[in-house]
Design an enzyme around this catalytic site. Sequence first.
Site, PDB file in Angstrom:
ATOM      1  CG  HIS A 152      29.838  52.133  47.435  1.00 23.73           C
ATOM      2  ND1 HIS A 152      29.433  52.927  46.372  1.00 23.73           N
ATOM      3  CD2 HIS A 152      31.189  52.242  47.497  1.00 23.73           C
ATOM      4  CE1 HIS A 152      30.500  53.479  45.814  1.00 23.73           C
ATOM      5  NE2 HIS A 152      31.574  53.102  46.474  1.00 23.73           N
ATOM      6  CG  HIS A 201      30.349  48.650  44.836  1.00 25.22           C
ATOM      7  ND1 HIS A 201      29.906  49.502  43.834  1.00 25.22           N
ATOM      8  CD2 HIS A 201      31.368  49.306  45.434  1.00 25.22           C
ATOM      9  CE1 HIS A 201      30.626  50.594  43.839  1.00 25.22           C
ATOM     10  NE2 HIS A 201      31.499  50.526  44.803  1.00 25.22           N
ATOM     11  CG  HIS A 216      35.608  55.260  49.107  1.00 22.72           C
ATOM     12  ND1 HIS A 216      36.454  54.353  48.500  1.00 22.72           N
ATOM     13  CD2 HIS A 216      34.406  55.098  48.496  1.00 22.72           C
ATOM     14  CE1 HIS A 216      35.806  53.699  47.549  1.00 22.72           C
ATOM     15  NE2 HIS A 216      34.563  54.114  47.528  1.00 22.72           N
ATOM     16  CG  HIS A 248      36.088  53.887  39.935  1.00 24.16           C
ATOM     17  ND1 HIS A 248      37.316  54.216  40.463  1.00 24.16           N
ATOM     18  CD2 HIS A 248      35.169  54.375  40.822  1.00 24.16           C
ATOM     19  CE1 HIS A 248      37.146  54.850  41.609  1.00 24.16           C
ATOM     20  NE2 HIS A 248      35.859  54.964  41.849  1.00 24.16           N
ATOM     21  CE1 TYR A 257      39.078  56.099  44.728  1.00 20.60           C
ATOM     22  CE2 TYR A 257      36.855  56.402  45.540  1.00 20.60           C
ATOM     23  CZ  TYR A 257      37.839  55.587  45.021  1.00 20.60           C
ATOM     24  OH  TYR A 257      37.582  54.260  44.770  1.00 20.60           O
ATOM     25  CD  GLU A 267      33.534  56.509  44.747  1.00 21.49           C
ATOM     26  OE1 GLU A 267      33.012  55.637  45.473  1.00 21.49           O
ATOM     27  OE2 GLU A 267      34.178  56.219  43.712  1.00 21.49           O
TER      28      GLU A 267
HETATM   29  O1  LIG Z   1      39.888  50.091  41.510  1.00 24.39           O
HETATM   30  C1  LIG Z   1      39.179  50.562  42.412  1.00 24.39           C
HETATM   31  C2  LIG Z   1      37.845  50.855  42.159  1.00 24.39           C
HETATM   32  C3  LIG Z   1      37.107  51.465  43.121  1.00 24.39           C
HETATM   33  C4  LIG Z   1      35.744  51.621  42.830  1.00 24.39           C
HETATM   34  C5  LIG Z   1      34.897  52.376  43.596  1.00 24.39           C
HETATM   35  O2  LIG Z   1      35.252  53.082  44.646  1.00 24.39           O
HETATM   36  C6  LIG Z   1      33.525  52.477  43.207  1.00 24.39           C
HETATM   37  O3  LIG Z   1      33.142  51.877  42.164  1.00 24.39           O
HETATM   38  O4  LIG Z   1      32.753  53.158  43.915  1.00 24.39           O
HETATM   39 FE   LIG Z   2      33.472  53.689  45.736  1.00 27.18          FE
END
Ligand SMILES: O=C/C=C/C=C(\O)C(=O)O
Ligand SMILES: [Fe+2]
Length: 309
Positions: A152, A201, A216, A248, A257, A267
């Site tokens: 993503h 996502h 990212h 997260h 990250y 990421e």
């Molecule tokens: O609060 C920020 C969350 C970011 C989440 C991501 O980058 C992810 O779930 O890949």
């Molecule tokens: Fe992410």
Amino acid sequence: MTGVLRPGHAQLRVLNIDEAARFYRDVMGLVETGRDAQGRVYLKCWDEHDHNSLILREADHAGIDFIGFKVLNEATLDQLERDVRAFGLETERLPAGELLETGERVRFRLPTGHLFEIYAQKAQVGNGLPNVNPPPWAPDADRGMAPTRLDHCLLYGPNVTANKKLFVDVLGFHLVERILGPAEAGEPEIGLFLSCSHKTHDIAFVEYPEPGKLHHLSFRMPTWERVLRAGDIMGMNKVPIDIGPTRHGVTRGETIYAWDPSGNRFETFAGGYEPYPDSRTITWTFDGFPHGLDFPQGKLHESFLTVVT
Ligand SMILES: O=C/C=C/C=C(\O)C(=O)O
Ligand SMILES: [Fe+2]
């Protein structure tokens, strides 16, 4: 379902093409699949079948040129172009072959300023495994960090709510999680995690004053242990880390990250859960957001809201 399948490719601006190619090939462990007359370098993750998912272009400033999603077939491509134009956006068609091994693309600029494109055709080169009685992984699965796929991207820009209307009402995504701004600002939606699949996502947006920014690109690791191993490889190669290894709260994803040699954040990401289109959207309030970003520490790392390319 509108026939948008998944993230297909991202073209990334890098400051030094050889340094970047070496990083994504030898440290990240992507497979280099070609170079074109413009000097762009094409790469894929070991478990992807299509010819490329990451294209590197040398430029004087880092960031993302465009993000492409694959759609079911040409008829879907034509229908979605009509729907995007009916939504009110201009579209342009880029000829087949403008990107190596990739068919015609329909490109449009999102309300957040990002160039987004859809396409139906990309040559399949396979993942190094036979399609009959295959073993569970190929030798490339242990070279470098070896992500399985481009998973993503998180993009920053203004008007994320207009993006939401386009992605949900026209492109058929569903809103899996969202982040609200401060109560005193009326709790506007400032973060959107949108899926066109079973994933938490496939693309995400965060409200930001400057258009067209990259937060990212995210590469999928099969397990938390492989995220940690990726962290080891980052340590061995002195790759600057931004956040993690941690989890997260948003998406429950396990994460690191870090920055590539050009300063583009990437990421390594594992886990999450499997929402369905009828799943209820999860909301993170602004005061709950520190745990949304880094659940164990509950820390709102300054860089998350400020460092983009
Ligand atoms: O609060 C920020 C969350 C970011 C989440 C991501 O980058 C992810 O779930 O890949
Ligand atoms: Fe992410």
